[in-house]
Design a protein around this motif. Structure first.
Motif, short mmCIF file in Angstrom:
data_model
loop_
_atom_site.label_atom_id
_atom_site.label_comp_id
_atom_site.label_asym_id
_atom_site.label_seq_id
_atom_site.Cartn_x
_atom_site.Cartn_y
_atom_site.Cartn_z
N GLN A 368 0.84 -1.41 -0.18
CA GLN A 368 0.11 -0.26 0.39
C GLN A 368 0.89 1.43 0.03
O GLN A 368 0.79 1.85 0.34
CB GLN A 368 -1.10 0.20 0.71
CG GLN A 368 -1.78 -1.45 1.14
CD GLN A 368 -2.71 -1.36 2.82
OE1 GLN A 368 -2.55 -1.10 3.47
NE2 GLN A 368 -3.89 -2.11 2.42
N SER A 371 1.74 3.35 3.11
CA SER A 371 1.03 3.82 3.99
C SER A 371 0.71 2.79 5.14
O SER A 371 1.12 1.52 5.46
CB SER A 371 -0.78 3.48 3.25
OG SER A 371 -0.51 2.56 2.81
N ARG A 459 -10.60 -7.51 1.37
CA ARG A 459 -9.30 -6.88 2.10
C ARG A 459 -8.27 -7.76 2.20
O ARG A 459 -6.56 -7.53 1.00
CB ARG A 459 -8.36 -6.23 3.13
CG ARG A 459 -7.75 -6.01 3.62
CD ARG A 459 -6.91 -4.91 4.59
NE ARG A 459 -7.64 -4.35 5.52
CZ ARG A 459 -7.53 -4.39 6.49
NH1 ARG A 459 -7.00 -4.80 7.68
NH2 ARG A 459 -8.08 -2.92 7.31
N THR A 463 -5.01 -7.12 -1.21
CA THR A 463 -3.34 -7.66 -1.78
C THR A 463 -3.23 -8.34 -2.17
O THR A 463 -2.00 -8.37 -2.24
CB THR A 463 -3.57 -8.09 0.27
OG1 THR A 463 -3.86 -7.14 1.58
CG2 THR A 463 -1.66 -7.87 1.04
N GLU A 466 -2.37 -6.42 -5.27
CA GLU A 466 -1.05 -5.12 -4.79
C GLU A 466 0.00 -6.69 -5.23
O GLU A 466 1.17 -6.27 -5.94
CB GLU A 466 -1.25 -4.87 -3.78
CG GLU A 466 -2.67 -4.01 -3.32
CD GLU A 466 -2.60 -3.65 -2.17
OE1 GLU A 466 -3.77 -2.35 -1.84
OE2 GLU A 466 -2.08 -3.99 -0.99
#
Length: 584
Positions: A368, A371, A459, A463, A466
């Motif tokens: 992220q 972040s 989520r 993930t 990503e």
């Protein structure tokens, strides 16, 4: 000695067909572990169920108190010679040293046989530290501070550091940088992306240490039992399965019920002070539920009288992985050497199979863009690489152990006939999805029902996407210009454009599996509604019973679970000594 070597030869022939370990390979050890032929003639203060990482640690520390007699019970046997060879760890799956658990989700993992994933857990002295990949990554301080924030007072980083230090004093490790050319190639490609490779940062790639000493696995059985094999107040019994907790008529714990496979009989063994379950995140909840400790509605369905209503088997967490493959475009590398050559080289010179190759060069990333994750600055993805030169004999073995359908195995093995393949694992370090371990029957010898519920939380899906973007960026570097992603033909994913978010979501659903870190099924906490044990690892409402293994972990850490389980056991040993006024 000759019998041990003959059994080793037979064991390896069963796995590799015509490729045996040479009979003169120096792997046998006489009297390395404690023995206890007269266990049925002795009285015990503590019974430890499970001779894995936690059990071995507890056996060592509790017998430091000379007044305490301790019985350690392990369902499996003594480690085989094959388990000593670091580079052959994947071959231990599906052998008698593995419980060979199977997990099944209603939607995911359809790329594997029968849509089940293989959950390898050690059924051998040393437990999973005897069959795992030996990686020692305890996570980051924020992981344990978060445990404390969840209500587990005393489990923050400042309070667990000294117990990690105690593990480090006992466990021998090897630090190395692989000399394989792909190690340097990967480092250069990763540096192109601006990612740290020095190991000086929480984030980035680094060569992680492994539990290996002088070219051989250094399990927790070696670390904690071998030095005390002659300690008179320790009794270690193998090939004995605990099938239940023994209570008296007033529901007070008396000990355990076991199946003594050597004598082929059911026996009861009493504990004067405590019973400690260290059987792992699958077996420990199974034993508890069979004994009437667990979710009342589930126990009622199986006609098991409920002694204590606790959320046993809930909150199952696992470090889910998605294996992704890249391949050479133009073949440039020579053929792999044979397994026979590698085993002979290892036996003669202690090389080639004495490490994990490039697999210890691992990435710990926050996908992220730096972040904050859950308000904590820590990695959310781990990246692990496996190298397969053309005609690599370990590729079909690896795919078989993972359980890939023949349809996918054939595609990958055909590519590997003349091209280098790399398997890259995207590991979700802090999954939000939660699964369950439930009894399938009241038969203690029948595997429990494991439902991971992979990708059930959005989520986790994000993930993975990503992580896939990182793999795409890596393959698109100038350094890896001769590589591309393997475009596996997946019928369910044909409707999506290759490398699109829809494709990767479909791909992840097809190939989601485990990296063997199940945790949380007897989670610790500060109430009996949401947890099974308190912060001193005592089972709520059941005096004289503790759980000390990965099942008490309240949230997965940014690393691998073996060393943290050792830490938990070290801390538990001090709890026990303190409770009975023996802590110095």
């Amino acid at each position: 000695m000759w019998l041990t070597k003959w059994l080793t030869l037979l064991f390896v022939v069963q796995i590799f067909g015509d490729i045996p370990i040479p009979t003169d390979c120096p792997l046998s050890f006489d009297d390395l572990y404690p023995h206890c032929p007269n266990w049925d003639e002795r009285d015990f203060d503590f019974i430890i169920v499970g001779g894995g990482t936690a059990g071995c640690t507890l056996a060592n520390r509790l017998t430091e108190v000379k007044e305490w007699n301790v019985l350690l019970i392990e369902a499996g046997g003594i480690p085989s010679n094959l388990s000593e060879i670091p580079g052959m760890y994947i071959a231990l799956q599906g052998t008698p040293e593995d419980w060979s658990f199977k997990a099944q989700d209603p939607i995911t993992s359809t790329g594997y046989k029968n849509s089940v994933t293989s959950w390898a857990k050690g059924k051998v002295l040393g437990g999973s530290s005897t069959i795992n990949a030996m990686v020692t990554v305890p996570g980051v301080p924020e992981d344990y501070d978060h445990w404390a924030e969840l209500g587990n007072e005393g489990w923050d980083w400042s309070n667990v550091t000294k117990y990690f230090d105690k593990v480090e004093e006992m466990v021998k490790i090897t630090r190395y940088r692989s000399n394989l050319p792909m190690r340097t190639t990967l480092e250069t490609a990763i540096q192109e992306l601006g990612i740290d490779t020095t190991g000086s940062s929480t984030f980035g790639y680094r060569d992680v240490p492994i539990q290996v000493n002088e070219g051989q696995r250094y399990s927790h059985a070696k670390a904690y039992l071998t030095p005390i094999r002659d300690r008179e107040n320790l009794c270690v019994v193998t090939e004995m399965q605990v099938i239940g907790i023994l209570f008296d008529e007033e529901s007070n714990i008396q000990g355990v019920t076991v199946n003594d496979s050597f004598n082929n009989e059911i026996q009861e063994i009493k504990a004067n002070i405590e019973v400690i379950l260290s059987a792992g995140a699958i077996n420990t909840p199974q034993i508890l539920m069979l004994s009437g400790i667990g979710p009342e509605d589930h126990l009622e369905d199986l006609d098991i009288p409920t002694k204590v209503n606790l959320p046993v088997g809930k909150n199952l967490m696992d470090h889910m992985i998605i294996p992704v493959f890249i391949q050479e475009i133009i073949p440039l590398r020579g053929l792999a050497t044979s397994l026979e050559h590698r085993i002979n080289e290892y036996c003669e010179n202690g090389t080639i199979l004495d490490t994990l190759g490039i697999t210890n060069f691992q990435g710990y990333l926050n996908t992220q863009n730096g972040s904050r994750l859950d308000n904590l600055q820590r990695p959310n993805v781990e990246i692990i690489h496996f190298s397969f030169p053309p005609q690599e004999p370990m590729l079909p073995i690896t795919l078989d152990k993972f359980g890939y359908l023949d349809y996918y195995r054939t595609q990958l093995e055909e590519i590997n006939q003349d091209k280098y393949i790399q398997m890259i694992l995207i590991e979700v370090l802090h999954p939000q999805s939660r699964g369950t371990v439930e009894l399938s029957t009241t038969d203690p010898y029948t595997q429990p029902r494991i439902t991971p519920n992979y990708l059930s939380h959005p989520r986790d899906v994000q993930t993975v996407l990503e992580g896939a973007s990182f793999i795409e960026a890596l393959v698109n570097t100038n350094t890896l210009s001769n590589y591309r992603l393997v475009d596996l033909k997946i019928p369910e994913c044909d409707q999506f454009m290759f490398e699109s978010p829809g494709y990767w979501t479909c791909y992840a659903t097809t190939f989601a599996t485990t990296i063997y870190h199940p945790s949380g099924t007897c989670t610790m906490g500060n109430d009996s509604i949401t947890s099974v044990v308190n912060t001193r690892l005592q089972v709520w409402g059941v005096p004289k019973l503790r759980v000390v293994d990965s099942s008490v972990i309240p949230e997965l850490i940014s690393g691998h679970t073996n060393i943290p389980v050792g830490m938990i056991a070290e801390k538990a040993a001090d709890f026990i000594k303190e409770d009975y006024n023996y802590l110095v």
